[in-house]
Design an enzyme around this catalytic site. Structure first.
Site, PDB file in Angstrom:
ATOM      1  N   ASP A  90      -8.905 -18.630 -15.750  1.00 40.49           N
ATOM      2  CA  ASP A  90     -10.256 -18.904 -16.272  1.00 40.49           C
ATOM      3  C   ASP A  90     -10.590 -20.385 -16.133  1.00 40.49           C
ATOM      4  OD1 ASP A  90      -8.191 -19.295 -18.096  1.00 40.49           O
ATOM      5  OD2 ASP A  90      -9.373 -18.744 -19.857  1.00 40.49           O
ATOM      6  N   ASP A 137      -9.110 -12.663  -5.011  1.00 40.99           N
ATOM      7  CA  ASP A 137     -10.364 -12.061  -4.532  1.00 40.99           C
ATOM      8  C   ASP A 137     -11.548 -12.759  -5.192  1.00 40.99           C
ATOM      9  OD1 ASP A 137     -12.113 -10.144  -3.314  1.00 40.99           O
ATOM     10  OD2 ASP A 137     -12.252  -9.173  -5.279  1.00 40.99           O
ATOM     11  N   TYR A 184      -4.495  -4.569  -7.371  1.00 39.69           N
ATOM     12  CA  TYR A 184      -5.071  -3.716  -6.328  1.00 39.69           C
ATOM     13  C   TYR A 184      -4.180  -2.525  -5.983  1.00 39.69           C
ATOM     14  CZ  TYR A 184      -9.036  -6.527  -4.769  1.00 39.69           C
ATOM     15  OH  TYR A 184     -10.244  -7.173  -4.668  1.00 39.69           O
ATOM     16  N   ASP A 227     -14.296 -15.892  -3.495  1.00 44.35           N
ATOM     17  CA  ASP A 227     -15.761 -15.830  -3.402  1.00 44.35           C
ATOM     18  C   ASP A 227     -16.386 -17.054  -4.066  1.00 44.35           C
ATOM     19  OD1 ASP A 227     -15.726 -13.321  -2.145  1.00 44.35           O
ATOM     20  OD2 ASP A 227     -17.440 -12.609  -3.311  1.00 44.35           O
TER      21      ASP A 227
HETATM   22  C1  IPM Z   1     -12.193  -9.145   0.320  1.00 48.25           C
HETATM   23  C2  IPM Z   1     -13.042  -7.972  -0.064  1.00 48.25           C
HETATM   24  C3  IPM Z   1     -12.149  -6.747  -0.215  1.00 48.25           C
HETATM   25  C4  IPM Z   1     -11.137  -7.064  -1.311  1.00 48.25           C
HETATM   26  C5  IPM Z   1     -12.907  -5.455  -0.537  1.00 48.25           C
HETATM   27  C6  IPM Z   1     -13.955  -5.159   0.507  1.00 48.25           C
HETATM   28  C7  IPM Z   1     -11.984  -4.296  -0.719  1.00 48.25           C
HETATM   29  O1  IPM Z   1     -13.751  -8.245  -1.229  1.00 48.25           O
HETATM   30  O2  IPM Z   1     -11.542  -9.086   1.381  1.00 48.25           O
HETATM   31  O3  IPM Z   1     -12.179 -10.125  -0.418  1.00 48.25           O
HETATM   32  O4  IPM Z   1     -11.441  -6.898  -2.482  1.00 48.25           O
HETATM   33  O5  IPM Z   1     -10.036  -7.481  -0.963  1.00 48.25           O
HETATM   34 MG    MG Z   2     -13.554 -10.218  -1.913  1.00 42.26          MG
END
Ligand code: IPM
Ligand code: MG
Length: 369
Positions: free
Chosen positions: A234, A258, A144, A262
């Site tokens: 992976d 990240d 990032y 999710d």
């Molecule tokens: C998160 C989000 C952020 C990230 C985005 C909105 C920049 O996806 O907090 O996980 O990638 O960190």
């Molecule tokens: Mg995210």
């Protein structure tokens, strides 16, 4: 005299203003019950800041955040500001900018199942039953924040040497960055089930090989009592949905974290329930793990519980008000046990009169406090 905590509020975009109002409502209720006062200063971040000032992270916002005892953020972004033009500001720059500026290198993302919502997962109940993990995502380094560029390459390359656009992003870590996030993971594990899974791509990436060495050194020297395992990213993506119960603390690079967070959120089936804490050496920031949901913004139907659970984390980590934090968790659990649902966590058999909007959900939590 009650102690006053100063909180910087960043409502952001989309459903942000609606859900943060419920977080504040809960804070105020906690204040009354525990004889504590919370003072709020609102500031702009993300798309709303771009509209008002031309930049996603105005200096004024950073000053307010730095001067506060904690920052409560809702969410930023939306289609209005979506662009692939590198010259245009993006809402996410505000979020990344404030994480970096406040030095918030540790991102804690707890993934837990509320019993009442066990059916919400797309995975079989016997797979998700008892899931309780903490993702520790490195938040101010890695892919990032590495050097990046996009440019027009006049020469192209080799046989397919057409001139054209070229772009790169770099993944870089320094030793101290890995050491400090490793310590955070081991410390978290000691308060939990004493196990750390360090996730990398050491079969390919040099940064990952360094990461692995450093995590093992810190583990052996300082945390010999904590179990440590390595897992390739992976493979982790696979194991997370085949045996999620086995994970305790998962520590990993920014981008891997990240993506995996999710995925882990989906194990619970309700992204609308997951909070996060971003910690550094100064002011910490608390935000839901979900985004700004522009499609449902302004309708009063967004789930405020991840925001409310972010308040819980704030009380726990920034203000040391563990009892009040436990209280919030109990209240949320009770509301869910009574069958109250926002649209996103509604189940097939939820009666229509148990489906509530954002404000009612906040009111229910406050009533239980
Ligand atoms: C998160 C989000 C952020 C990230 C985005 C909105 C920049 O996806 O907090 O996980 O990638 O960190
Ligand atoms: Mg995210």
């Amino acid at each position: 005299m009650a102690k006053t905590y100063n909180i910087c509020l960043l409502p952001g975009d989309g459903i942000g203003p609606e859900i943060i109002a419920e977080g504040v409502k809960v804070l105020d209720a906690v204040g009354v019950k525990y004889d504590t006062a919370f003072a709020y200063t609102e500031a702009l971040l993300g798309g709303c800041a771009i509209d008002a000032t031309g930049t996603a992270l105005p200096d004024e916002t950073l000053h307010v955040a730095e001067a506060s005892d904690a920052v409560l953020l809702a969410a930023v972004g939306g289609p209005k500001w979506d662009t692939t033009d590198p010259a245009k500001p993006r809402p996410e720059q505000g979020l990344l900018g404030i994480r970096k500026a406040l030095g918030l290198y540790t991102n804690l993302r707890p993934v837990q199942i509320f019993a009442a919502l066990a059916d919400a997962s797309t995975l079989k109940p016997e797979i998700v039953d008892g899931v309780d993990m903490m993702i520790v995502r490195e938040l101010t380094g890695g892919l990032y924040f590495g050097r990046r560029e996009r440019f027009y390459d006049e020469e192209g390359c080799g046989t397919h040497g057409a001139a054209g656009q070229r772009a790169y992003d770099t993944l870089e870590y320094r030793e101290y960055e890995v050491e400090r996030i490793a310590r955070q993971a081991f410390e978290a594990a000691r308060k939990r089930r004493n196990k750390v899974t360090s996730v990398d791509k050491a079969n390919v990436l040099e940064t990952s090989r360094m990461w692995r060495e450093i995590v093992h050194r810190i583990g052996a020297e300082e945390y010999p009592d904590v179990e440590l395992e390595d897992l390739l990213v992976d493979n982790t993506a696979m194991q997370l949905i085949s045996r999620p119960v086995d994970f305790d603390v998962v520590v990993t690079e920014n981008m891997f974290g990240d993506i995996l967070s999710d995925e882990a959120a989906q194990i619970t089936g309700s992204l609308g329930m997951l909070a996060s804490a971003s910690l550094g050496d100064g002011t910490a920031l608390y935000e839901p793990s979900h985004g700004s949901a522009p499609d449902i913004a302004g309708k009063g139907i967004a789930n405020p519980l991840a925001q409310i659970l972010s308040v819980e984390m704030m009380l726990r980590y920034s203000f040391n008000l563990g009892e009040a934090a436990d209280d919030i968790r109990r209240a949320v659990t009770a509301v869910l046990d009574e069958g109250w649902r926002t649209g996103d966590i509604k189940q097939a058999d939820t009666p229509a009169d148990k489906v509530v909007g954002t404000v009612q959900m906040g009111d229910l939590v406050v009533a239980h406090l």
